[in-house]
Design a protein around this motif. Sequence first.
Motif, mmCIF file in Angstrom:
data_model
loop_
_atom_site.group_PDB
_atom_site.id
_atom_site.type_symbol
_atom_site.label_atom_id
_atom_site.label_comp_id
_atom_site.label_asym_id
_atom_site.label_seq_id
_atom_site.Cartn_x
_atom_site.Cartn_y
_atom_site.Cartn_z
ATOM 1 N N ILE A 1 0.837 -1.204 0.000
ATOM 2 C CA ILE A 1 0.000 0.000 0.000
ATOM 3 C C ILE A 1 0.872 1.253 0.000
ATOM 4 O O ILE A 1 0.611 2.217 -0.731
ATOM 5 N N GLY A 2 1.940 1.243 0.788
ATOM 6 C CA GLY A 2 2.864 2.385 0.799
ATOM 7 C C GLY A 2 3.572 2.556 -0.530
ATOM 8 O O GLY A 2 3.769 3.679 -1.006
ATOM 9 N N PHE A 3 3.973 1.444 -1.158
ATOM 10 C CA PHE A 3 4.626 1.517 -2.463
ATOM 11 C C PHE A 3 3.677 2.083 -3.518
ATOM 12 O O PHE A 3 4.087 2.832 -4.403
ATOM 13 N N ALA A 4 2.393 1.731 -3.410
ATOM 14 C CA ALA A 4 1.400 2.292 -4.337
ATOM 15 C C ALA A 4 1.317 3.807 -4.181
ATOM 16 O O ALA A 4 1.184 4.534 -5.169
ATOM 17 N N GLY A 5 1.417 4.295 -2.940
ATOM 18 C CA GLY A 5 1.419 5.738 -2.724
ATOM 19 C C GLY A 5 2.646 6.409 -3.321
ATOM 20 O O GLY A 5 2.555 7.490 -3.913
ATOM 21 N N ILE A 6 3.797 5.774 -3.211
ATOM 22 C CA ILE A 6 5.032 6.329 -3.793
ATOM 23 C C ILE A 6 4.941 6.331 -5.311
ATOM 24 O O ILE A 6 5.353 7.300 -5.962
ATOM 25 N N VAL A 7 4.404 5.270 -5.900
ATOM 26 C CA VAL A 7 4.209 5.237 -7.355
ATOM 27 C C VAL A 7 3.254 6.349 -7.771
ATOM 28 O O VAL A 7 3.468 7.018 -8.796
ATOM 29 N N GLY A 8 2.213 6.578 -6.976
ATOM 30 C CA GLY A 8 1.284 7.669 -7.259
ATOM 31 C C GLY A 8 1.966 9.026 -7.230
ATOM 32 O O GLY A 8 1.683 9.879 -8.072
ATOM 33 N N LEU A 9 2.862 9.231 -6.280
ATOM 34 C CA LEU A 9 3.621 10.493 -6.250
ATOM 35 C C LEU A 9 4.508 10.630 -7.481
ATOM 36 O O LEU A 9 4.666 11.720 -8.027
ATOM 37 N N PHE A 10 5.103 9.519 -7.921
ATOM 38 C CA PHE A 10 5.946 9.554 -9.101
ATOM 39 C C PHE A 10 5.139 9.875 -10.355
ATOM 40 O O PHE A 10 5.571 10.636 -11.224
ATOM 41 N N LEU A 11 3.939 9.320 -10.464
ATOM 42 C CA LEU A 11 3.101 9.548 -11.643
ATOM 43 C C LEU A 11 2.426 10.917 -11.642
ATOM 44 O O LEU A 11 1.975 11.380 -12.686
ATOM 45 N N ALA A 12 2.360 11.560 -10.496
ATOM 46 C CA ALA A 12 1.607 12.805 -10.369
ATOM 47 C C ALA A 12 2.471 14.042 -10.546
ATOM 48 O O ALA A 12 2.186 15.080 -9.964
ATOM 49 N N ARG A 13 3.492 13.967 -11.333
ATOM 50 C CA ARG A 13 4.343 15.133 -11.527
ATOM 51 C C ARG A 13 3.592 16.230 -12.259
ATOM 52 O O ARG A 13 2.850 15.971 -13.196
ATOM 53 N N GLY A 14 3.763 17.470 -11.782
ATOM 54 C CA GLY A 14 3.192 18.604 -12.485
ATOM 55 C C GLY A 14 2.078 19.311 -11.757
ATOM 56 O O GLY A 14 2.197 20.466 -11.423
ATOM 57 N N SER A 15 1.018 18.655 -11.477
ATOM 58 C CA SER A 15 -0.167 19.294 -10.927
ATOM 59 C C SER A 15 -0.291 19.019 -9.429
ATOM 60 O O SER A 15 -0.014 17.914 -8.963
ATOM 61 N N LYS A 16 -0.748 20.024 -8.688
ATOM 62 C CA LYS A 16 -0.948 19.832 -7.255
ATOM 63 C C LYS A 16 -2.141 18.928 -6.986
ATOM 64 O O LYS A 16 -2.143 18.156 -6.027
#
Length: 133
Positions: free
Chosen positions: A66-81
């Motif tokens: 679950i934590g790794f999924a959150g880190i992947v989400g941060l990686f994919l969410a570059r650009g927009s707040k």
Amino acid sequence: LSLYSSPARETKYVEDPQTQLEEGVSRLRHVMEPYTAWSLCSDFFSEGCEFLQNPPAGFYPRLGVIGFAGIVGLFLARGSKIKKLVYPTGLMGVGASMYYPQQAVAIAKVAGTQLYDWSLQGYIAVESLWKDN
């Protein structure tokens, strides 16, 4: 200081005066002391510590996924707040729902009801503004 001479015998410890920040923190701690001493807080933290010391089988691997999924989400969410808020929480929610499906269904039911209520309130507010004009 010389290596061969002894320090003076008449040394005295002088405490530095407190700064405004230190005085403010001290006052805040004294004001909050009755609330932090509640048995509810200590019970909650002791139960949490107990749970982490004796977790159920497979808890830490699930937590890691679950934590790794959150880190992947941060990686994919570059650009927009907004992406930085939505992607990690969404991916963590999907990961958690895979491991805890009954709790996910219960949360989804409550969230769906709340979302419906909020949308209905918004619709009523917009309708009343429309009719007033």
